[in-house]
Design a protein around this motif. Sequence first.
Motif, mmCIF file in Angstrom:
data_model
loop_
_atom_site.group_PDB
_atom_site.id
_atom_site.type_symbol
_atom_site.label_atom_id
_atom_site.label_comp_id
_atom_site.label_asym_id
_atom_site.label_seq_id
_atom_site.Cartn_x
_atom_site.Cartn_y
_atom_site.Cartn_z
ATOM 1 N N HIS A 22 -7.394 9.614 -0.198
ATOM 2 C CA HIS A 22 -6.903 8.264 0.080
ATOM 3 C C HIS A 22 -7.912 7.470 0.913
ATOM 4 C CE1 HIS A 22 -3.428 9.587 -1.864
ATOM 5 N NE2 HIS A 22 -2.523 9.500 -0.915
ATOM 6 N N ALA A 69 -9.479 4.080 -0.678
ATOM 7 C CA ALA A 69 -8.661 2.961 -0.200
ATOM 8 C C ALA A 69 -9.322 1.607 -0.437
ATOM 9 C CB ALA A 69 -8.338 3.142 1.278
ATOM 10 N N LEU A 81 -2.543 7.036 -4.734
ATOM 11 C CA LEU A 81 -2.891 5.934 -3.843
ATOM 12 C C LEU A 81 -2.743 4.647 -4.635
ATOM 13 C CD1 LEU A 81 -4.084 4.790 -1.190
ATOM 14 C CD2 LEU A 81 -6.342 5.055 -2.243
ATOM 15 N N VAL A 140 -2.987 5.890 5.021
ATOM 16 C CA VAL A 140 -2.647 4.567 4.495
ATOM 17 C C VAL A 140 -2.156 3.653 5.610
ATOM 18 C CG1 VAL A 140 -1.145 3.310 2.902
ATOM 19 C CG2 VAL A 140 -2.182 5.468 2.198
ATOM 20 N N LEU A 189 0.845 -1.195 0.000
ATOM 21 C CA LEU A 189 0.000 0.000 0.000
ATOM 22 C C LEU A 189 0.876 1.240 0.000
ATOM 23 C CD1 LEU A 189 -2.600 -1.081 2.733
ATOM 24 C CD2 LEU A 189 -2.772 -1.354 0.247
#
Length: 365
Positions: free
Chosen positions: A69, A73, A29, A109, A22
């Motif tokens: 993000h 995600a 992202l 993240v 990640l």
Amino acid sequence: MPGRRRESPLKNPSRAYIALGLEGSANKLGAGVIKHAVDGSTEVLSNVRHTYITPPGEGFLPRDTAQHHREWALTVIKDAVAKANITMHDLDCICYTKGPGMGAPLQSVAIVARSLSLLYEKPLVGVNHCVGHIEMGRQVTGAQNPVVLYVSGGNTQVIAYSRQCYRIFGETLDIAVGNCLDRFARVINLSNDPSPGYNIEQEAKKGKRLVPLPYTTKGMDVSLSGILTSIEAYTSDRRYQAHGEPCEGSEDVIRPADLCFSLQETVFSMLVEITERAMAHIGSREVLIVGGVGCNERLQEMMGIMAQERGGLVFATDERFCIDNGIMIAQAGLLSYRMGFQTPLAKSTCTQRFRTDEVHVAWRP
């Protein structure tokens, strides 16, 4: 002993290993899944990315980037897992960018990575963003022991490997080359889609006039803030014409394409110079260009001319691996994991300052 080939501490695995990476240190992202097979080969199972793009003339703020993000995600991770044709239970570890980068996006993240680690009971591996670029570049290109030019929006470094450490031979003393290009793109109101640096590259191809700019190399280091100030000053010059075709003949007009061309030629010449010095110092004939600016074909061309004159080679990747992505985090993280490294949950933080030479590269001899 000098010249003696050391045995790699990283052995072929007894079984296949799979990792999820990640990445979210800036406005990209990314999520990627990588597999290390028992025969020592590496396979990219998926590499998904979504970019936060702002209007022309605007940069991206940490708060807004972090919100992007958070919103994307799950979509990006689900897409990466589906394209890899695996489930979360098939993973051996979850790797995330520990730093360097922008604080708020990094935290977003890291929280996602911790949540997945707890939810699926998978170990965490924090990864240095710069080392991720280098390891993915080495894997894709096959470069053995190159001098690395790492050029991106937040970093500009000349790096070489020695004794399980990526050592920094030279770097920017102020702003990074990508930041320099991006900020000038905003001054002349270029689009941020797909990226300011890419649009400067396309504009520079139309440039015909090389305007004088400061050429600031200081030993193995470079300084770029003065060049940015100088190139911005040309937009207030009476000869500057914001619209129209590139100048021809003796017409005393400066256009945006000329400024983009001049900025690229000057900055890239400085980068080639300090890279060549590093090659001469360590006796290397290989150059590996990584980072988002590494996609620039003019930079690759100029570096190729220098390397050819030295009897060397230039290695570079395309936008799939040059631009920030999750698969590079998965690659570096899985290499660390196979050497026995894990990040305890209590220490699964992130940091905006995490230098390349702070990482113990245990998987290389």
